[in-house]
Design an enzyme around this catalytic site. Structure first.
Site, PDB file in Angstrom:
ATOM      1  N   SER A   1       5.470 -36.698  52.149  1.00  0.00           N
ATOM      2  CA  SER A   1       4.975 -37.916  52.766  1.00  0.00           C
ATOM      3  C   SER A   1       3.657 -38.267  52.120  1.00  0.00           C
ATOM      4  O   SER A   1       3.109 -37.492  51.341  1.00  0.00           O
ATOM      5  CB  SER A   1       4.760 -37.695  54.259  1.00  0.00           C
ATOM      6  OG  SER A   1       3.723 -36.743  54.417  1.00  0.00           O
ATOM      7  N   LYS A   2       3.147 -39.424  52.460  1.00  0.00           N
ATOM      8  CA  LYS A   2       1.857 -39.832  51.898  1.00  0.00           C
ATOM      9  C   LYS A   2       0.792 -38.806  52.252  1.00  0.00           C
ATOM     10  O   LYS A   2      -0.081 -38.497  51.473  1.00  0.00           O
ATOM     11  CB  LYS A   2       1.458 -41.196  52.455  1.00  0.00           C
ATOM     12  CG  LYS A   2       2.125 -42.312  51.714  1.00  0.00           C
ATOM     13  CD  LYS A   2       1.305 -43.564  51.756  1.00  0.00           C
ATOM     14  CE  LYS A   2       0.336 -43.591  50.588  1.00  0.00           C
ATOM     15  NZ  LYS A   2      -0.286 -44.885  50.405  1.00  0.00           N
ATOM     16  N   ARG A   3       0.899 -38.299  53.478  1.00  0.00           N
ATOM     17  CA  ARG A   3      -0.087 -37.330  53.940  1.00  0.00           C
ATOM     18  C   ARG A   3      -0.039 -36.042  53.110  1.00  0.00           C
ATOM     19  O   ARG A   3      -1.015 -35.334  52.977  1.00  0.00           O
ATOM     20  CB  ARG A   3       0.169 -37.024  55.410  1.00  0.00           C
ATOM     21  CG  ARG A   3      -1.062 -36.928  56.281  1.00  0.00           C
ATOM     22  CD  ARG A   3      -0.722 -37.219  57.739  1.00  0.00           C
ATOM     23  NE  ARG A   3       0.514 -36.545  58.147  1.00  0.00           N
ATOM     24  CZ  ARG A   3       0.579 -35.311  58.607  1.00  0.00           C
ATOM     25  NH1 ARG A   3      -0.504 -34.598  58.722  1.00  0.00           N
ATOM     26  NH2 ARG A   3       1.728 -34.780  58.969  1.00  0.00           N
ATOM     27  N   HIS A   4       1.148 -35.768  52.606  1.00  0.00           N
ATOM     28  CA  HIS A   4       1.302 -34.543  51.820  1.00  0.00           C
ATOM     29  C   HIS A   4       1.205 -34.802  50.330  1.00  0.00           C
ATOM     30  O   HIS A   4       1.993 -34.296  49.534  1.00  0.00           O
ATOM     31  CB  HIS A   4       2.628 -33.858  52.166  1.00  0.00           C
ATOM     32  CG  HIS A   4       2.530 -33.063  53.419  1.00  0.00           C
ATOM     33  ND1 HIS A   4       3.194 -33.415  54.567  1.00  0.00           N
ATOM     34  CD2 HIS A   4       1.801 -31.975  53.714  1.00  0.00           C
ATOM     35  CE1 HIS A   4       2.880 -32.551  55.516  1.00  0.00           C
ATOM     36  NE2 HIS A   4       2.044 -31.669  55.026  1.00  0.00           N
TER      37      HIS A   4
END
Ligand code: GLU
Length: 442
Positions: A209-212
């Site tokens: 994900s963007k967070r990752h």
């Protein structure tokens, strides 16, 4: 058989490497088979679909070099879907269903598919045989109204109308496939072949994900990744050629690709590995290509048409991993910050720590001035500077001679070697800086 595949993104966000890896597999499979590749924007979800995301997808595909043969946007095709919804209602495969709205804004009427409640099986090219009992799915919604079809219906109608032979998509769509197969049957169409690609995972096997750490493709462009490096890296997220070669151009990937060699388990996205690929690709660029990439990243004080810029290029190329590193290197605090302006330094800093004697620093530095001045401007390369001073350096001690020279040229203790620094600065500027340093040593 003439192969036709597609990339069918919903423009509801900025897509990361995982989605474009799926697009890449659909694209290379089509090209490998001399077939057709279609881009279809699935924007029936009016609330979540945004024009800017559609534009971002188109821009990203262009940058990655995935050309498509046909383009469709579902919001332009309402009439096509209407025909199918009518046909399904007329043949009693679907019906207008009265609903009791539970929340404000919910419909009192939708169009539902009459689920035959049966076992559906299909042969997935990657996952093998998949069987599903559709009973638990109930009579699912295929349109909110005759003009408002939803995902499952439009996805199937378009894949059928556009003659899709292979649906290559993320494995998160496996659970949608049974519903879609029921719709294929109801409209009298044969379902295409399915290949559900395992997801790209973040380190630690969580969902990417963007967070990752997964950025939009356009952000990788901003950071200075070379598209060919990204494409090469993405291709290997779940596939590898028989000879295990890693560095492959897009045409080489197209030549070697097969869906049968796509692995079943999720591939881990590893930014370090991507950076490694980028370095390899930067090293392979021609001087013109590198210069054109680099020119967008150099600060304004460097005129990209100037000889100064040309001299900098090989040094930049050797030091960077992504093009944005150029900005850091040339920032006032960066390793090449001295090029714009020398770092202020004191007489003490010019003295070699193992022999901090002003007189000896002065003697060596004036000798450097003399030897460097003897190198003609039109032959002023790092090698020529080195050749000119090397005998003296060896005879008098590297630290003793080169330390004052380095500080005189750059004012920094971390910088390229003094020959390279002199070359980057050019003959006149180098002599000027040495002269200034000498003044401090009187
Ligand atoms: N529009 C769907 C998505 O973005 C893709 C559907 C498909 O590939 O069949 O997830």
């Amino acid at each position: 058989m003439n192969i036709i595949t597609r990339f069918a993104p919903s423009p509801t966000g900025l897509f990361h490497v995982g989605s474009y890896r799926t697009a890449l597999y659909a694209y290379i499979f089509a090209r490998h088979n001399k077939g057709k590749f279609i881009l279809r924007i699935e924007d029936t979800d009016k609330e979540r679909s945004k024009k800017e995301f559609e534009e971002n997808i188109i821009e990203s595909l262009k940058w990655l070099g995935f050309d498509y043969d046909e383009f469709y946007r579902q919001s332009d095709r309402t009439e096509v879907y209407k025909k199918y919804i009518k046909q399904l209602i007329d043949s009693d495969r679907a019906y207008i269903s009265k609903e009791t709205p539970k929340e404000a804004g919910e419909r009192s009427e939708v169009i539902r598919f009459r689920n035959p409640n049966k076992k559906v099986t299909f042969e997935d090219i990657i996952r093998g045989r998949i069987e599903f009992d559709t009973t638990e799915l109930g009579d699912f919604v295929i349109a909110k109204s005759i003009d408002e079809p939803v995902f499952h219906l439009v996805n199937v109608v378009d894949d059928h109308e556009m003659g899709m032979t292979h649906i290559i998509r993320g494995e998160d769509h496996i659970s949608n496939t049974p519903r879609q197969i029921l719709i294929y049957e109801a409209i009298g169409a044969t379902p295409p072949k399915f290949a559900h690609i395992p997801l790209v995972l973040a380190p630690g096997r969580s969902k990417l994900s963007k967070r990752h750490g997964a950025l939009a493709i356009t952000e990788y462009r901003e950071r200075g990744y070379i598209p060919a490096a990204l494409v090469n890296y993405m291709a290997l997220l779940g596939w590898h050629p028989t000879d295990d070669r890693e560095l492959l151009t897009l045409p080489e990937i197209i030549e070697r690709f097969s869906l049968e060699r796509v692995q079943k388990s999720g591939a881990i996205f590893d930014e370090e590995k991507l950076r490694w690929f980028n370095r390899q690709y930067i090293a392979k660029l021609s001087d013109e290509e590198f210069s054109s990439y680099a020119s967008s990243y150099v600060p304004e004080w460097i005129a990209v048409s100037s000889p100064d810029f040309k001299r900098l290029l090989p040094v930049l190329r050797e030091k960077i991993t992504v093009l944005a590193d150029i900005r850091t290197l040339l920032s006032p605090e960066g390793e090449l910050g001295f090029v714009q302006e020398i770092h202020p330094h004191t007489a003490e800093q010019l003295l070699w720590k193992k022999n901090p004697v002003k007189e000896s620093a002065r003697t060596h530095l004036s000798k450097m001035e003399e030897l460097i001045a003897a190198v003609p401007t039109d032959a002023f390369t790092a090698d020529a500077v080195k050749v000119a001073i090397w005998n003296y350096v060896e005879a008098n001690g590297k630290g003793d001679v080169l330390w004052p020279l380095r500080v005189a040229l750059t004012g920094q203790d971390k910088s390229p070697d003094p020959f390279t620094s002199a070359y980057i600065l050019g003959r006149e500027e180098s002599l000027k800086r040495i002269g200034e340093a000498l003044k401090k040593l009187v």
